[in-house]
Structures are given as structure tokens and as C-alpha cells.
Scaffold this motif. Structure first.
Motif, mmCIF file in Angstrom:
data_model
loop_
_atom_site.group_PDB
_atom_site.id
_atom_site.type_symbol
_atom_site.label_atom_id
_atom_site.label_comp_id
_atom_site.label_asym_id
_atom_site.label_seq_id
_atom_site.Cartn_x
_atom_site.Cartn_y
_atom_site.Cartn_z
ATOM 1 N N CYS A 1 -8.469 -6.176 3.847
ATOM 2 C CA CYS A 1 -8.436 -6.771 5.176
ATOM 3 C C CYS A 1 -9.182 -5.867 6.153
ATOM 4 N N VAL A 2 -10.208 -6.403 6.824
ATOM 5 C CA VAL A 2 -11.020 -5.538 7.682
ATOM 6 C C VAL A 2 -10.833 -5.802 9.174
ATOM 7 N N GLY A 3 -10.085 -6.827 9.529
ATOM 8 C CA GLY A 3 -9.894 -7.091 10.950
ATOM 9 C C GLY A 3 -8.887 -8.202 11.158
ATOM 10 N N ALA A 4 -8.584 -8.469 12.429
ATOM 11 C CA ALA A 4 -7.522 -9.427 12.757
ATOM 12 C C ALA A 4 -7.842 -10.834 12.239
ATOM 13 N N TYR B 1 -5.631 -13.066 9.612
ATOM 14 C CA TYR B 1 -5.183 -14.452 9.869
ATOM 15 C C TYR B 1 -5.573 -15.349 8.698
ATOM 16 N N ARG B 2 -6.806 -15.190 8.242
ATOM 17 C CA ARG B 2 -7.332 -16.041 7.170
ATOM 18 C C ARG B 2 -6.532 -15.832 5.869
ATOM 19 N N HIS B 3 -6.306 -14.570 5.521
ATOM 20 C CA HIS B 3 -5.568 -14.285 4.279
ATOM 21 C C HIS B 3 -4.127 -14.804 4.363
ATOM 22 N N ARG C 1 -6.219 3.339 11.235
ATOM 23 C CA ARG C 1 -6.763 3.953 12.451
ATOM 24 C C ARG C 1 -7.313 2.917 13.411
ATOM 25 N N ALA C 2 -7.668 1.770 12.856
ATOM 26 C CA ALA C 2 -8.275 0.739 13.694
ATOM 27 C C ALA C 2 -7.224 0.024 14.559
ATOM 28 N N LYS D 1 -5.519 1.370 6.223
ATOM 29 C CA LYS D 1 -6.983 1.372 6.038
ATOM 30 C C LYS D 1 -7.460 -0.075 5.917
ATOM 31 N N ASP D 2 -8.048 -0.437 4.768
ATOM 32 C CA ASP D 2 -8.556 -1.810 4.689
ATOM 33 C C ASP D 2 -7.722 -2.652 3.719
ATOM 34 N N ARG D 3 -6.437 -2.278 3.576
ATOM 35 C CA ARG D 3 -5.583 -3.032 2.653
ATOM 36 C C ARG D 3 -4.316 -3.502 3.373
ATOM 37 N N CYS D 4 -3.876 -4.671 2.973
ATOM 38 C CA CYS D 4 -2.706 -5.239 3.639
ATOM 39 C C CYS D 4 -1.717 -5.761 2.608
ATOM 40 N N TRP D 5 -0.435 -5.510 2.848
ATOM 41 C CA TRP D 5 0.631 -5.995 1.966
ATOM 42 C C TRP D 5 1.552 -6.889 2.798
ATOM 43 N N LEU D 6 1.870 -8.028 2.235
ATOM 44 C CA LEU D 6 2.727 -8.981 2.957
ATOM 45 C C LEU D 6 4.018 -9.182 2.167
ATOM 46 N N TYR D 7 5.144 -9.031 2.826
ATOM 47 C CA TYR D 7 6.431 -9.114 2.125
ATOM 48 C C TYR D 7 7.347 -10.141 2.788
#
Ligand SMILES: C[S@@+](CC[C@H](N)C(=O)[O-])C[C@H]1O[C@@H](n2cnc3c(N)ncnc32)[C@H](O)[C@@H]1O
Length: 409
Positions: free
Chosen positions: A71-74, A78-80, A105-106, A150-156
Motif C-alpha cells: 500500500c503506497v498511499g491513501a 481505499y482501493r484494497h 513515516r508517510a 512502510k508500504d505494507r498494510c494488514w487488515l484485521y
């Protein structure tokens, strides 16, 4: 998305509690696949998540992994999130809350991230069902956690909803109460398993004594709660939950009968759990909380100065959580109190094991005894130590000989 297939379950806890959480999770028969600073991970199903919510004493939340993506941005986020078929999990008449955190950091606004995730969920349900669920900060319904690093996202899916430390028995907090999860971890660290007497002077609102009674009677803390996050999922498996609750009740009943027989035998001495405090408001709060938890008959409460706490003959655990003073003026009086705790240990508790949980190392020195162990904990943001004192009777050498034990530990 097959929610019933075994998947990663991340169980979170407060800092310092991971070893105790891992111990609990393994005792329930699960293999821990990863242990982190404030979480452990296993693999399991929603039914396993229910069981963990019911039994764990030191956990905050039980999180079931829904998805992991780069994931690189908001907008990417949303899309994922929109790819998940939320309409199969949450009713358009339901209520959703999102908790976002991480170390990207972003990101400097986690509220913005949680709003983005929430928008993706409710927009998806609106396009499938024509209506969107309500949303907001309340954690007492359907809760989703998003962790972004960083550029990874986990959804629980947050199967607990409200923190598991909110057992529901502490209606009267009194001063500086400790979290129920911390109290359970401290008791585990002190080796308390309900087979030995426990004395808790300075009991405050009674958290340590109540958690001890729950451990002694093997009461699953989740039996005290009627609301968990998983109950708000579409297709919530109530029959499995009721079976798990019945099993937990059965365990509790067998153990409670044993404990109560022991308590009757000891009615004269009433030695199992003794809790005292100098402040009658603290005592009233502790008694009321113990009643709400259904364990008041297992604890002997007494109003007195800690030094007058009755110590039964024999051996056991004497555990104190004294104040440690935030303001300068308090420190002078507390120095005297800590010195008196040292005297109390020496004079009234020979043969027992003394434990003090404090966030002030300078005050701890005033106890004037050598701690044989210093176990780190956090009480909220305050770093604490649980200090162990071997309160041997007679000489140190005689104690070491009798206990086959190195007092230099
Ligand atoms: C930090 S609080 C304990 C909080 C407790 N662990 C809880 O979870 O609620 C310390 C307690 O020590 C009690 N206390 C202070 N001085 C005391 C004394 N001399 N004898 C007995 N209790 C005392 C206070 O009334 C207070 O309830």
C-alpha cells in the motif's frame, strides 16, 4: 474470502506482558508462531478466536487477519479495502469502528487513515445493499484494525471489540487502579496459581485480589462479559460460542467447588486470599467489585494499616502495589511507607515470599531488603518493576539450605 479457514490470529497485550500471554496461549494448546513486543501470533479459526477471548487474562485484543497487501498511499488503501466483501460480514444496519496504527513515516494522521478504511467499508456495503452502516469511535460493535508499516498494510477483524481488560466487574475504580490484564500478569510472574495463600495489603479497588480469585477458581474472565466484537458479524456462530461458554462454566464449577471446600475448611483461619487497605472507600469499592465478579466470598477484606494485615501461619505470597508518588511533596511520606514495608516483611512475614510492584526505584531502595528478582512491567506509560523478596526465617544460610536454593540469585 473464507473466514472459516485457519488464518493468522494476532493477540495484542500491553508492554511487558508478552511472556505471560505466550504462556497462557500455549496452555490453551496453541503453538505460538511469533512473539513481539506487544503481541503474539498463532494460526486459528474464528472459533479459536472466541475461545481466546473467553480464557485469556493478559490479552488486550484478539485480531483475525482479513488481508495483507502492499500500500503506497491513501487511495491505494481505499482501493484494497474495497476489494473485501464487507457486505458478507456486516449488516447495513450495523455500526463499524476502525482503529488505525502503524509506523509509516508517510503517515502523521492516523484518524485520516481510519476514516479512509471506514469509507471503503461503508461505501462497499452501500453499493451492495443500498444503505450504509453507521460508524464512529465506539468499540462495542463491529471493529476493524488496520496496521500500516512502510508500504505494507494488514487488515484485521477485531474479534474482541472493547479491550479484554474491561472485564466488567470494576464499577468502582478508586485511586490509581491497575488494569486487570496487568494484575493477572503480575500474579503469573509471582507464581500464583491458586494453590497457595495470597495476602494483598494496600489492595485499593481490589484488582489483584479479584484476579487472584478468578485464577484460583479457574473462572474464564470472558464469562463476565456479554459483548464481544465477533457477536456483531453477520453469520455469528452463536451455537459454537454457547458450547465454549458451557465448557468454561463446567471448569469453573468443578474448581469453585474444590476452592470453596478448601475455604470452608479454612473458615476459621480464612487464609486463601486476604485483601486490606487503610481507606474505607477503597475497601467498599473492592468489596463491591468482588461481588460484581462473583468472588467476594473467596476474599477476606479488612480495613487496616498494611502493617496490621493478618499473615496466616505457614508460607504464601504477600503482594503490595504501593503508591509511587507523582508529586514532589508526596515522596517524603512515601519514603517512610516503603521503609515500613521492609519492616513489615522482616517482622511479620518470615517464610513468605514478598513482592512489590512499584514505578519508583528510589523509593524501592527504602525497603532496605535485597530483591532477588526485578521483573519489568508497565503500568500505563510508567515503567515499573515487580520486586521479589525471599523472607526467610532464621539465617539466610539456613533458608538456602532448607530450600535448596541460591539466595544470591
Ligand atoms: C496504588 S493504590 C493500589 C491500587 C490497586 N492495585 C488497584 O488495582 O486498585 C495504593 C493503595 O494503598 C493504600 N494505602 C496507602 N497507604 C496505606 C497504608 N499505610 N496502609 C494501607 N493501605 C494504604 C491506598 O489507600 C491505595 O488504595
Amino acid at each position: 474470502m473464507d473466514l472459516q479457514a485457519p488464518n493468522t490470529i494476532r493477540i495484542t497485550c500491553g508492554p511487558g506482558l508478552t511472556p505471560y500471554l505466550q504462556q497462557e496461549v500455549e496452555a490453551l494448546g496453541y503453538a505460538v508462531e511469533g512473539a513481539h513486543e506487544t503481541a503474539v501470533e498463532i494460526r486459528g479459526t474464528p472459533a479459536d478466536a472466541m475461545k481466546l477471548n473467553l480464557y485469556l487474562r493478559t490479552a488486550n485484543h484478539v485480531l483475525l487477519l482479513l488481508g495483507e497487501f502492499s500500500c503506497v498511499g491513501a487511495d491505494d488503501l481505499y482501493r484494497h479495502v474495497s476489494f473485501i466483501d464487507w457486505e458478507r460480514l456486516l449488516s447495513p444496519d450495523g455500526y463499524v469502528s476502525v482503529m488505525a496504527s502503524g509506523d509509516s513515516r508517510a503517515i502523521d494522521n492516523w484518524l485520516f487513515v481510519s476514516r479512509k478504511v471506514k469509507d471503503a467499508i461503508v461505501d462497499r456495503i452501500a453499493s451492495a445493499a443500498g444503505r450504509r452502516p453507521n460508524s464512529g469511535p465506539e468499540k462495542n460493535a463491529f471493529v476493524v484494525n488496520c496496521y500500516w508499516a512502510k508500504d505494507r498494510c494488514w487488515l484485521y477483524l477485531n474479534t474482541s471489540g472493547q479491550k479484554l481488560s474491561d472485564r466488567g466487574y470494576r464499577k468502582m475504580p478508586h485511586k490509581a487502579p491497575m488494569r486487570e490484564t496487568l494484575a493477572a500478569g503480575v500474579l503469573m510472574a509471582a507464581g500464583y496459581d491458586g494453590s497457595q495463600p495470597l495476602v494483598n495489603p494496600m489492595c485499593g479497588s481490589g484488582t489483584l485480589a479479584i484476579e487472584a480469585a478468578l485464577i484460583a477458581t479457574q473462572r474464564a474472565p470472558g464469562l463476565l462479559r456479554s459483548n464481544f466484537g465477533f457477536m456483531h458479524w453477520l453469520g455469528f456462530d452463536d451455537p459454537t460460542w454457547q458450547t465454549l461458554r458451557r465448557e468454561a462454566h463446567k471448569r469453573k464449577e468443578v474448581r469453585t467447588q474444590e476452592t470453596e471446600v478448601k475455604s470452608q475448611e479454612q473458615t476459621e483461619k480464612r487464609t486463601s486470599i486476604i485483601a486490606t487497605d487503610i481507606d474505607d472507600r477503597a475497601l467498599r469499592a473492592a468489596e463491591q467489585n468482588a461481588k460484581t465478579a462473583g468472588v467476594d466470598h473467596l476474599i477476606r477484606f479488612e480495613q487496616c494499616d498494611f502493617a496490621d494485615t493478618p499473615i496466616p501461619e505457614g508460607q504464601g505470597i504477600v503482594l503490595l502495589n504501593p503508591e509511587y508518588g507523582q508529586r514532589l511533596g508526596e515522596i517524603g511520606a512515601l519514603e517512610k511507607t516503603y521503609e515500613r514495608i521492609g519492616d513489615f516483611f522482616k517482622q511479620k512475614c518470615p517464610g513468605w515470599t514478598g513482592w512489590i510492584l512499584t514505578g519508583n526505584p528510589a523509593l524501592a531502595k527504602r525497603v532496605g531488603l535485597r530483591a532477588s528478582r526485578r521483573i519489568p512491567f508497565f503500568n500505563g506509560p510508567i515503567e515499573c518493576r515487580l520486586l521479589k523478596y525471599e523472607l526467610y526465617s532464621g539465617t539466610r544460610e539456613k533458608y538456602a539450605r532448607e530450600n535448596h536454593h541460591d539466595t544470591q540469585e
